[in-house]
Design a protein around this motif. Structure first.
Motif, PDB file in Angstrom:
ATOM      1  N   GLU A 102       0.894  -1.134  -0.012  1.00 32.68           N
ATOM      2  CA  GLU A 102      -0.029   0.083   0.088  1.00 32.68           C
ATOM      3  C   GLU A 102       0.787   1.213  -0.148  1.00 32.68           C
ATOM      4  OE1 GLU A 102      -1.996   1.498   3.407  1.00 32.68           O
ATOM      5  OE2 GLU A 102      -0.766   0.360   4.902  1.00 32.68           O
ATOM      6  N   GLY A 103       0.218   2.330  -0.556  1.00 31.97           N
ATOM      7  CA  GLY A 103       0.910   3.584  -0.284  1.00 31.97           C
ATOM      8  C   GLY A 103       2.249   3.717  -1.259  1.00 31.97           C
ATOM      9  N   HIS A 104       2.976   4.602  -1.063  1.00 35.48           N
ATOM     10  CA  HIS A 104       3.957   4.998  -1.906  1.00 35.48           C
ATOM     11  C   HIS A 104       5.020   4.073  -1.663  1.00 35.48           C
ATOM     12  CE1 HIS A 104       5.981   7.772   1.095  1.00 35.48           C
ATOM     13  NE2 HIS A 104       5.091   7.510   1.403  1.00 35.48           N
ATOM     14  N   GLY A 105       5.702   3.139  -2.757  1.00 37.69           N
ATOM     15  CA  GLY A 105       6.609   1.913  -2.456  1.00 37.69           C
ATOM     16  C   GLY A 105       7.831   2.660  -2.073  1.00 37.69           C
ATOM     17  N   THR A 106       8.302   3.627  -2.329  1.00 41.75           N
ATOM     18  CA  THR A 106       9.637   3.906  -2.022  1.00 41.75           C
ATOM     19  C   THR A 106       9.794   3.709  -0.302  1.00 41.75           C
ATOM     20  OG1 THR A 106       9.679   5.586  -3.796  1.00 41.75           O
ATOM     21  CG2 THR A 106      11.506   5.766  -1.920  1.00 41.75           C
ATOM     22  N   ASP A 107       8.878   4.273   0.410  1.00 41.60           N
ATOM     23  CA  ASP A 107       8.744   4.296   1.719  1.00 41.60           C
ATOM     24  C   ASP A 107       8.957   2.424   2.152  1.00 41.60           C
ATOM     25  OD1 ASP A 107       9.341   6.009   3.642  1.00 41.60           O
ATOM     26  OD2 ASP A 107       7.104   6.231   4.153  1.00 41.60           O
ATOM     27  N   ILE A 110      12.692   1.456   1.569  1.00 44.58           N
ATOM     28  CA  ILE A 110      13.663   1.916   2.767  1.00 44.58           C
ATOM     29  C   ILE A 110      13.279   1.300   3.939  1.00 44.58           C
ATOM     30  CG2 ILE A 110      13.858   4.296   4.274  1.00 44.58           C
ATOM     31  CD1 ILE A 110      13.105   5.971   1.644  1.00 44.58           C
ATOM     32  N   ASP A 111      12.172   0.760   4.143  1.00 43.76           N
ATOM     33  CA  ASP A 111      11.854   0.186   5.608  1.00 43.76           C
ATOM     34  C   ASP A 111      12.542  -1.149   5.314  1.00 43.76           C
ATOM     35  OD1 ASP A 111      10.836  -0.320   8.130  1.00 43.76           O
ATOM     36  OD2 ASP A 111       9.191  -1.571   6.926  1.00 43.76           O
ATOM     37  N   ALA A 112      12.635  -1.851   4.287  1.00 46.47           N
ATOM     38  CA  ALA A 112      13.021  -3.152   4.078  1.00 46.47           C
ATOM     39  C   ALA A 112      14.757  -3.113   4.125  1.00 46.47           C
ATOM     40  CB  ALA A 112      12.867  -3.775   2.698  1.00 46.47           C
ATOM     41  N   ALA A 149      10.147   1.803  -7.978  1.00 40.75           N
ATOM     42  CA  ALA A 149      11.405   1.496  -6.868  1.00 40.75           C
ATOM     43  C   ALA A 149      11.212   0.269  -6.159  1.00 40.75           C
ATOM     44  CB  ALA A 149      11.345   2.929  -5.933  1.00 40.75           C
ATOM     45  N   GLN A 150       9.865  -0.091  -5.824  1.00 36.38           N
ATOM     46  CA  GLN A 150       9.618  -1.403  -5.091  1.00 36.38           C
ATOM     47  C   GLN A 150       9.847  -2.334  -6.047  1.00 36.38           C
ATOM     48  OE1 GLN A 150       5.978  -1.394  -2.770  1.00 36.38           O
ATOM     49  NE2 GLN A 150       7.180  -2.175  -1.204  1.00 36.38           N
ATOM     50  N   ILE A 151       9.427  -2.423  -7.265  1.00 39.10           N
ATOM     51  CA  ILE A 151       9.605  -3.370  -8.176  1.00 39.10           C
ATOM     52  C   ILE A 151      10.947  -3.667  -8.266  1.00 39.10           C
ATOM     53  CG2 ILE A 151       9.307  -4.005 -10.687  1.00 39.10           C
ATOM     54  CD1 ILE A 151       6.851  -2.282 -10.576  1.00 39.10           C
ATOM     55  N   ILE A 433       8.530  13.309   3.479  1.00 39.40           N
ATOM     56  CA  ILE A 433       7.607  12.628   3.264  1.00 39.40           C
ATOM     57  C   ILE A 433       7.896  11.010   3.089  1.00 39.40           C
ATOM     58  CG2 ILE A 433       8.287  12.412   0.842  1.00 39.40           C
ATOM     59  CD1 ILE A 433       4.758  13.194   1.656  1.00 39.40           C
ATOM     60  N   TYR A 434       8.998  10.733   3.342  1.00 40.28           N
ATOM     61  CA  TYR A 434       9.378   9.614   3.501  1.00 40.28           C
ATOM     62  C   TYR A 434       9.875   9.323   4.952  1.00 40.28           C
ATOM     63  CZ  TYR A 434      10.217   9.578  -1.337  1.00 40.28           C
ATOM     64  OH  TYR A 434      10.080   9.564  -3.152  1.00 40.28           O
ATOM     65  N   GLU A 435       8.728   8.628   5.627  1.00 38.73           N
ATOM     66  CA  GLU A 435       8.915   8.453   7.247  1.00 38.73           C
ATOM     67  C   GLU A 435       9.601   7.484   7.762  1.00 38.73           C
ATOM     68  OE1 GLU A 435       4.942   7.756   8.966  1.00 38.73           O
ATOM     69  OE2 GLU A 435       4.693   5.873   7.978  1.00 38.73           O
ATOM     70  N   LYS A 436      10.277   6.514   6.776  1.00 36.46           N
ATOM     71  CA  LYS A 436      11.054   5.416   7.175  1.00 36.46           C
ATOM     72  C   LYS A 436      12.510   5.828   6.876  1.00 36.46           C
ATOM     73  CE  LYS A 436       7.750   2.496   7.969  1.00 36.46           C
ATOM     74  NZ  LYS A 436       7.318   1.996   9.128  1.00 36.46           N
ATOM     75  N   GLN A 437      12.642   7.043   6.567  1.00 33.56           N
ATOM     76  CA  GLN A 437      14.038   7.485   6.482  1.00 33.56           C
ATOM     77  C   GLN A 437      14.556   7.508   8.072  1.00 33.56           C
ATOM     78  OE1 GLN A 437      13.651  11.338   4.694  1.00 33.56           O
ATOM     79  NE2 GLN A 437      14.707  10.455   2.622  1.00 33.56           N
TER      80      GLN A 437
END
Length: 598
Positions: A102-107, A110-112, A149-151, A433-437
């Motif tokens: 879900e959401g924007h895959g860049t996050d 980053i979390d992974a 990015a997530q792909i 905007i990327y809270e997993k940073q």
């Protein structure tokens, strides 16, 4: 896949050729994924928005077009319900098969990287592709950056896992996959590579270990994507040039405006997400509600639908009225929040560029009216606003200014781009905007232990010999059923594989056993030699404990075999990460006590 599994056995970890091969392979798949995603979103958009609803926005990459003096556009009334249809498809796919998509895959990528050892489930890229194509193709205010990015990252993670690489290597291939997907999608190979290594941190830091693989992957993916879709920059611009230094004062004002609006954007984005979390309906229906709200907004401001590159193109031509740009700028903030924060699937890069472009265009037109002697070309502020706004909300000033230059094929405004990107980022440091940073490398679980090993200086492995555990040795030809019996009562995490002389030839872990079991092979046909990794990371009794901790941390190992320095094939005992960290803690407390006495 058999050839790929053999690759680590034939090439050593530091070998450049091995990383070139793996990064290039990731780039091929990322580029192919970008092509599929590009055509999927384009065909979906053409069918649902143009053919079905009669909605035709300006095209990107076209140097000429009509002037936009009004928000009015021609479309059929049921355009308002089409984003909800995309939300329904996206919500069902995501929450049924892969909620992490879900959401924007860049996050998610980053979390992974920071928290999951670079692991992304193999199904996530597939679900993300379909869900994002449904969201973007039906007019959702989202971009291609997050999904691709997530792909790319998902395939990098999958490849590393299948090859049995370490978590550290898996994270590197994850970054390479991000770079390949973004570099291809936006025809920005250098920007994509820099974005992948810069977006992980809030502070101006880079994941330098992944830079070369990211560059290789991005080059390959960009080349494949360009060969199929064309080589022209995504946006056409006039030939901007910066030749009047006093104008930097005006650009400085634009930087502050980008930072202020960026802070509002981030707060609205996450406040909308929190609001949707409190809505008492099943999660899969929330993107439908977001789509309905977006459709209602589109009846008044249809320019908010889709990625919005056509409206950036119109602004770059100077064909949009100032008030129209202001309205689209603010409405796009709301539209993006409704699309992605409700659980829809898509990226935030393209919408952020639209917001920044509209803000820059309105700011430039206003500055030109107030200070005509300072402003050379108000259209240049559209391009600079794109970079400044996204740099401020993403903390990626270097990557953003390069990507925007590559997106437009125009490098004549590098000085204003650098100024606005850096000032906007510094002004809006507290928001992202990327809270997993994470703030920096020292704050990342992925680098736990990298910067704390000097406390162990002077301590040798032999000092922890009593805490070592006897190894559970497994013969090379032992079949899988007997291996399971052998390790059932063992208290170690890794199992050295030995030949008939008792010398170690490889090692495996419980995770390697699980991988074999998942492949549905006849158990009696699998022997220890098939499971083992031949290149074993070892330690010797005289080795500094600080160096051993680096090995454990960088490779994500829980245990390391300590071998005889005169006979490296003979395992003396197994030393665990827990034992090393416990000794580190004791030494740290001891030093704190000494400092307190002083």
């Amino acid at each position: 896949m058999r050839l790929l599994r053999a690759l680590p056995k034939r090439l050593t970890l530091p070998t450049l050729g091995r990383w070139v091969a793996l990064s290039a392979l990731v780039g091929v798949v990322a580029g192919a994924g970008a092509i599929v995603f590009y055509y999927a979103t384009n065909y979906a958009g053409a069918f649902f928005l143009r053919d079905l609803a009669g909605y035709v926005p300006p095209e990107e990459g076209v140097a000429h077009g009509p002037r936009v003096d009004s928000l009015a556009m021609s479309f059929r009334w049921f355009l308002a319900f089409i984003p909800a249809l995309g939300g329904l498809v996206s919500g069902w796919l995501v929450y049924t098969f892969a909620p992490e998509a879900e959401g924007h895959g860049t996050d998610g990528a980053i979390d992974a990287f920071h928290n999951k050892g670079g692991l992304i489930r193999a199904r996530v890229p597939i679900v993300k592709t379909l869900a994002s194509a449904a969201t973007i193709g039906t007019g959702g205010s989202a971009g291609r950056e997050g999904p691709i990015a997530q792909i790319g990252a998902g395939f990098g993670s999958f490849l590393a896992t299948r090859l049995g690489l370490t978590p550290a290597d898996r994270r590197v291939l994850l970054v390479a996959g991000m770079a390949g997907g973004i570099g291809a999608t936006f025809r920005a190979p250098l920007g994509g590579a820099l974005f992948a290594v810069e977006v992980l941190y809030q502070n101006p830091e880079f994941e330098h270990e992944g830079l070369i693989p990211a560059i290789i992957s991005s080059i390959v993916a960009y080349s494949l994507f360009g060969a199929v879709t064309g080589w022209e920059p995504l946006l056409q611009t006039p030939r901007f040039r910066f030749t009047y230094p006093p104008e930097l004062l005006v650009f400085l004002g634009l930087a502050v405006a980008c930072a202020l609006l960026g802070m509002v954007y981030v707060r609205v984005f996450y406040a909308t997400r929190d609001l949707f979390h409190r809505v008492p309906v099943p999660a899969m229906w929330k993107p439908v509600i977001g789509g309905l709200a977006l459709g209602a907004l589109a009846l008044a401001v249809p320019q908010v639908l889709g990625s919005g590159y056509g409206w950036i193109q119109a602004a770059l031509r100077g064909h949009m009225a100032l008030w129209v740009m202001l309205v689209v700028c603010l409405a796009k903030v709301v539209a993006t929040s409704l699309t992605i924060s409700s659980g829809g699937s898509g990226g935030v890069f393209a919408p952020s560029l639209v917001i920044g472009a509209m803000l820059g265009g309105a700011f430039g037109a206003t500055a030109d009216a107030l200070f005509p002697a300072l402003v050379q070309d108000p259209r240049a502020y559209v391009l600079v606003g794109m970079a400044g706004f996204f740099a401020g909300v993403s903390n990626t000033p270097v990557a953003t200014l390069i990507m925007v230059s590559e997106l437009t094929g125009d490098y004549g405004l590098l000085a204003p781009l650098m100024l606005v990107s850096v000032v906007a980022m510094l002004t809006a440091r507290a928001t992202t905007i990327y809270e997993k940073q994470v703030p920096g490398r020292v704050d990342s679980p992925a680098h736990l232990g990298d910067l704390v090993v000097d406390v162990l200086e002077g301590i040798r492995v032999r000092d922890l010999g009593e805490q070592g555990r006897p190894p559970t040795l497994v013969a090379e030809d032992m079949p899988l059923p007997r291996i399971l019996e052998c390790i059932a009562a063992a208290d170690t995490a890794y199992y050295p594989v030995v030949d008939r002389q008792g010398r170690m030839t490889g090692i495996f872990s419980v995770n390697d056993i699980r991988r074999i079991l998942n492949e549905d092979l006849p158990p009696n046909l699998v022997i220890a030699r098939d499971i083992a990794v031949p290149r074993v990371v070892t330690a010797t009794p005289d080795e500094p404990l600080s160096q051993v901790l680096r090995k454990l941390s960088s490779r994500g190992l829980e245990e390391i075999p300590v071998v005889d320095p005169d006979d490296p094939g003979r395992v003396l005992y197994m030393l665990s990460r827990r034992s090393v960290l416990a000794r580190y803690t004791r030494e740290l407390e001891h030093r704190k006590g000494l400092y307190a006495e002083v």
